[in-house]
Scaffold this active site. Structure first.
Site, short mmCIF file in Angstrom:
data_model
loop_
_atom_site.label_atom_id
_atom_site.label_comp_id
_atom_site.label_asym_id
_atom_site.label_seq_id
_atom_site.Cartn_x
_atom_site.Cartn_y
_atom_site.Cartn_z
N SER A 102 0.85 -1.19 0.00
CA SER A 102 0.00 0.00 0.00
C SER A 102 0.88 1.24 0.00
CB SER A 102 -0.95 -0.03 1.20
OG SER A 102 -1.86 1.05 1.16
N HIS A 114 -2.70 -0.93 -3.36
CA HIS A 114 -3.83 -0.03 -3.12
C HIS A 114 -3.63 1.26 -3.91
CE1 HIS A 114 -4.36 -2.10 1.08
NE2 HIS A 114 -4.86 -2.83 0.09
N ASP A 154 -4.35 -5.07 5.86
CA ASP A 154 -4.84 -5.84 4.73
C ASP A 154 -3.80 -6.87 4.31
OD1 ASP A 154 -6.56 -6.61 2.68
OD2 ASP A 154 -5.74 -5.14 1.26
#
Length: 505
Positions: free
Chosen positions: A325, A352, A448
């Site tokens: 991310s 992301h 995540d």
């Protein structure tokens, strides 16, 4: 309550006003000034010493990318880029992330109040992430100096200016035995500075170390056994990759401009059929590689675009899944540019990122890597030596149909607040026990990917790798996996590619 100083940079007076108002709705932040181009921004950063800068990408006189390079070389600090969704803006945003930008958001539509508020929430969230990283690093620096009982590092800037820090040794839970010895040796070197030679610490003879899987033994195969007896090789690219300079507080060295046609003398890329012609000629290399289609997903969603399905010419029995991310584009560059063209497995990646930007990211990485890098499309057949980046706004999973492993895209609700989600990707590869599977988590905020990495670990996946805190821009996703006890190899960023090359054979 202390506030953090923000400098807003944009060539539009109206946009400067909008961004400033959005920031100051949070009492934690104060906009101390604005600048209308990159040159003025670089000057005001030195004069005003802000904690964070928001930087427009496209500006006259000096654009955001050039200003970023100057600021990071003189007084590094977190810079959040604001990008338009045009091709030029997206390309320069990706390059800014490579050059040390903390993160980016798209610029809001001035005619849409709902969009402005949505962008404001994203911006404030990123500002909180940036200052949280600075505070954490400052505290780690203080703890490091207290533990070592030495004077603060001369490279650490005044905490009132940037609240920055240097690097901290790994904890017992985080460090592998080999890493502990390296960290001790580095500490001895620091203590030796200024000592007479006869009092300096002499290094002990090095002995091979082993990577022991926590909690339970690794899968009993020849390859894992070899992996246990070996030490991770040196990275193919010997240039050190460390935390961005705004984290360490050390001014970044001036980096040479990346040529538009990089020349690689080793491992020439094998010629493959082109999926579609590349959009931007600037990314075209001497050896053509397939790139993602040029039409934006908003016009033709990835689910509806016909995928250029190629016959799987090389058999493969291993699969690598990667999640990242904040700080991910820079980490992916370091990872993929050191993977050889003949890598015997596909690599599926969730980064992301909003729609449209993932296509620019794939094109940029494709131009720098020996393997093929594409934005994934519905129905694509996975091939060895190819990396597939999940398109922004779509979950990506791996399915098996018609005797092949294929990409499946969906717009199911976000998971962990993200779409694409790393957990969704990791969960999709769990049933494929006939494959040797490898999961990797790199820099990123939140957790995540950690939960499904734990499930993969418990079900007997071949290996799990996480980036350690020393090189993460934000040590969130990897830390969550470490805390769940499901990481086989906790490594600095430069050692992840060599480890994959070692274990994926």
């Amino acid at each position: 309550m202390a506030t953090y100083k923000i400098l807003v940079v944009d060539d539009s007076p109206f946009m400067r006003k909008i961004i400033s108002d959005l920031i100051e709705t949070d009492p934690l932040f104060q906009v101390i000034d604005t600048a209308n181009n990159g040159r003025e921004a670089a000057k005001k950063v030195v004069e005003l010493k802000p904690d964070v800068v928001t930087m427009d990408v496209e500006m006259p006189e000096m654009n955001g990318l050039e200003a970023l390079k100057i600021i990071m070389s003189q007084r590094p600090l977190p810079i959040i880029m604001l990008s338009g969704i045009n091709e030029q803006g997206m390309r320069e945003t990706i390059m800014a992330l490579e050059n040390g930008a903390f993160d980016f958001i798209r610029k809001p539509s001035v005619s849409n109040s709902q969009d402005i508020e949505e962008v404001g929430q994203q911006l404030r969230r990123q500002l909180h992430t940036a200052v949280h990283a600075l505070e954490r690093n400052r505290k780690r620096a203080e703890q490091k100096n207290m533990a070592a009982d030495v004077a603060p590092s001369p490279y650490l800037q005044d905490s009132q200016e940037l609240r920055e820090e240097g690097q901290q040794p790994l904890t017992e839970l985080q460090a592998a035995p080999s890493e502990k010895k390296l960290l001790k040796r580095d500490a001895d070197k620091r203590l030796d500075q200024g000592r007479p030679e006869r009092f300096q610490v002499k290094p002990a003879p090095q002995t091979p170390n082993t990577n022991v899987r926590p909690s339970r033994p690794e899968v009993s195969t020849d390859k894992t056994a070899q992996d246990k007896r070996s030490v991770a090789p040196k990275p193919a690219d010997t240039r050190p990759v460390s935390k961005p300079s705004f984290v360490t507080g050390t001014p970044a060295k001036k980096q040479p401009e990346i040529p538009t046609k990089p020349v690689r003398e080793e491992e020439p890329k094998r010629t493959k059929p082109v999926i579609t012609p590349p959009v931007a000629p600037v990314f075209k290399k001497e050896i053509e590689k397939p790139v993602a289609p040029s039409s934006p997903p908003t016009a033709t969603p990835a689910l509806n675009r016909p995928a250029a399905v190629e016959r799987n010419t090389a058999p493969w029995r291993q699969l690598v899944a990667v999640g990242c991310s904040t700080g991910g584009p820079r980490a992916l560059k370091s990872l993929l540019e050191n993977i050889p063209a003949n890598f015997p497995a596909p690599i599926v990646i969730v980064q992301h990122m909003p729609p449209n930007f993932t296509r620019s990211l794939a094109q940029r990485l494709n131009s720098l890597s020996r393997i093929t890098v594409v934005e994934a499309e519905q129905g694509m057949v996975l091939q060895a030596g190819t990396a597939y980046i999940a398109p922004g706004g779509y979950h990506m999973t791996v399915t098996r149909s018609q005797g092949s492993y294929r990409i499946q895209l969906s717009q199911e609700p976000p998971r962990n607040g993200h779409r694409p989600s790393v957990d969704t990707l990791f969960a999709s590869i769990q049933p494929f026990t006939d494959l040797q599977r490898h999961a990797v988590l790199m820099t990123g905020m939140g957790s995540d990917g950690a939960r499904e990495m734990k499930n993969l670990y418990d079900s007997g996946i071949n290996s799990t790798i996480a980036e350690n805190e020393d090189t993460c821009v934000v040590y969130g996703m990897p830390r969550s996996a470490v805390e769940l006890g499901c990481v086989n190899h906790l490594l600095p960023l430069p050692e992840i590619a060599p480890k994959l090359i070692q274990i994926v054979k």
